[in-house]
Design a protein around this motif. Structure first.
Motif, PDB file in Angstrom:
ATOM      1  N   UNK A  37       0.803  -1.217   0.000  1.00  0.00           N
ATOM      2  CA  UNK A  37       0.000   0.000   0.000  1.00  0.00           C
ATOM      3  C   UNK A  37       0.838   1.270   0.000  1.00  0.00           C
ATOM      4  N   UNK A  38       0.278   2.268  -0.644  1.00  0.00           N
ATOM      5  CA  UNK A  38       0.799   3.620  -0.600  1.00  0.00           C
ATOM      6  C   UNK A  38      -0.369   4.515  -0.214  1.00  0.00           C
ATOM      7  N   UNK A  39      -0.260   5.213   0.909  1.00  0.00           N
ATOM      8  CA  UNK A  39      -1.349   6.067   1.375  1.00  0.00           C
ATOM      9  C   UNK A  39      -0.861   7.485   1.580  1.00  0.00           C
ATOM     10  N   UNK A  40      -1.559   8.415   0.982  1.00  0.00           N
ATOM     11  CA  UNK A  40      -1.368   9.829   1.264  1.00  0.00           C
ATOM     12  C   UNK A  40      -2.716  10.276   1.794  1.00  0.00           C
ATOM     13  N   UNK A  41      -2.869  10.161   3.115  1.00  0.00           N
ATOM     14  CA  UNK A  41      -4.201  10.330   3.698  1.00  0.00           C
ATOM     15  C   UNK A  41      -4.117  10.789   5.139  1.00  0.00           C
ATOM     16  N   UNK A  42      -5.217  11.348   5.595  1.00  0.00           N
ATOM     17  CA  UNK A  42      -5.399  11.632   7.011  1.00  0.00           C
ATOM     18  C   UNK A  42      -6.188  10.460   7.567  1.00  0.00           C
ATOM     19  N   UNK A  43      -5.625   9.778   8.583  1.00  0.00           N
ATOM     20  CA  UNK A  43      -6.222   8.566   9.134  1.00  0.00           C
ATOM     21  C   UNK A  43      -6.765   8.836  10.525  1.00  0.00           C
ATOM     22  N   UNK A  44      -8.024   8.443  10.726  1.00  0.00           N
ATOM     23  CA  UNK A  44      -8.689   8.496  12.026  1.00  0.00           C
ATOM     24  C   UNK A  44      -9.108   7.063  12.333  1.00  0.00           C
ATOM     25  N   UNK A  45      -8.503   6.441  13.349  1.00  0.00           N
ATOM     26  CA  UNK A  45      -8.764   5.036  13.615  1.00  0.00           C
ATOM     27  C   UNK A  45      -8.553   4.719  15.091  1.00  0.00           C
ATOM     28  N   UNK A  46      -9.196   3.640  15.554  1.00  0.00           N
ATOM     29  CA  UNK A  46      -8.979   3.162  16.915  1.00  0.00           C
ATOM     30  C   UNK A  46      -7.819   2.166  16.959  1.00  0.00           C
ATOM     31  N   UNK A  47      -7.585   1.480  15.840  1.00  0.00           N
ATOM     32  CA  UNK A  47      -6.540   0.469  15.756  1.00  0.00           C
ATOM     33  C   UNK A  47      -5.840   0.596  14.412  1.00  0.00           C
ATOM     34  N   UNK A  48      -4.515   0.577  14.421  1.00  0.00           N
ATOM     35  CA  UNK A  48      -3.742   0.671  13.191  1.00  0.00           C
ATOM     36  C   UNK A  48      -2.661  -0.404  13.196  1.00  0.00           C
ATOM     37  N   UNK A  49      -2.585  -1.150  12.099  1.00  0.00           N
ATOM     38  CA  UNK A  49      -1.520  -2.136  11.910  1.00  0.00           C
ATOM     39  C   UNK A  49      -0.762  -1.747  10.654  1.00  0.00           C
ATOM     40  N   UNK A  50       0.567  -1.672  10.751  1.00  0.00           N
ATOM     41  CA  UNK A  50       1.397  -1.254   9.626  1.00  0.00           C
ATOM     42  C   UNK A  50       2.343  -2.389   9.261  1.00  0.00           C
ATOM     43  N   UNK A  51       2.249  -2.862   8.023  1.00  0.00           N
ATOM     44  CA  UNK A  51       3.165  -3.893   7.556  1.00  0.00           C
ATOM     45  C   UNK A  51       4.442  -3.254   7.024  1.00  0.00           C
ATOM     46  N   UNK A  52       5.546  -3.944   7.215  1.00  0.00           N
ATOM     47  CA  UNK A  52       6.841  -3.492   6.706  1.00  0.00           C
ATOM     48  C   UNK A  52       6.754  -3.350   5.192  1.00  0.00           C
ATOM     49  N   UNK A  53       7.209  -2.224   4.674  1.00  0.00           N
ATOM     50  CA  UNK A  53       7.192  -1.976   3.236  1.00  0.00           C
ATOM     51  C   UNK A  53       6.078  -1.047   2.777  1.00  0.00           C
ATOM     52  N   UNK A  54       5.092  -0.789   3.640  1.00  0.00           N
ATOM     53  CA  UNK A  54       4.026   0.136   3.252  1.00  0.00           C
ATOM     54  C   UNK A  54       4.557   1.565   3.295  1.00  0.00           C
ATOM     55  N   UNK A  55       3.912   2.449   2.527  1.00  0.00           N
ATOM     56  CA  UNK A  55       4.315   3.862   2.493  1.00  0.00           C
ATOM     57  C   UNK A  55       3.124   4.710   2.928  1.00  0.00           C
TER      58      UNK A  55
END
Length: 73
Positions: A37-55
Motif C-alpha cells: 500500500x501507498x497512502x497519502x491520507x489523514x487517518x482516524x482510527x482506533x486500531x492501526x496495523x502497519x506492515x513493513x514496506x508500506x508507504x
C-alpha cells in the motif's frame, strides 16, 4: 481494495484492509496498511496495523473513531 486499485476519496468503514493506493481521508475502527500500500491520507482510527514496506504520508489520529461515534449517538 486490491493491489492495482487507486482511490482518491474519503473511506469510512468498521474495518479497512488496503493493498493499493489511496489519497484522501480514512475513518475506520480498524485500519491495516498492507506492504503493497501507498497512502497519502489523514487517518482516524482506533486500531492501526502497519506492515513493513508500506508507504504513508499524512496525519494520524488514534482513538478518534470511538470518540466520534459517541458524539453522534
Amino acid at each position: 481494495m486490491g493491489e492495482k486499485a487507486a482511490v482518491n476519496r474519503t473511506l469510512e468503514s468498521d474495518q479497512l484492509i488496503i493493498c493499493g493506493n489511496i489519497t484522501g481521508i480514512i475513518r475506520s475502527k480498524e485500519f491495516i496498511l498492507k506492504s503493497t500500500e501507498s497512502a497519502q491520507a489523514d487517518i482516524f482510527s482506533d486500531f492501526l496495523q502497519v506492515e513493513k514496506g508500506s508507504r504513508y504520508n499524512g496525519s494520524l489520529k488514534i482513538g478518534q473513531q470511538e470518540k466520534r461515534n459517541m458524539e453522534h449517538a
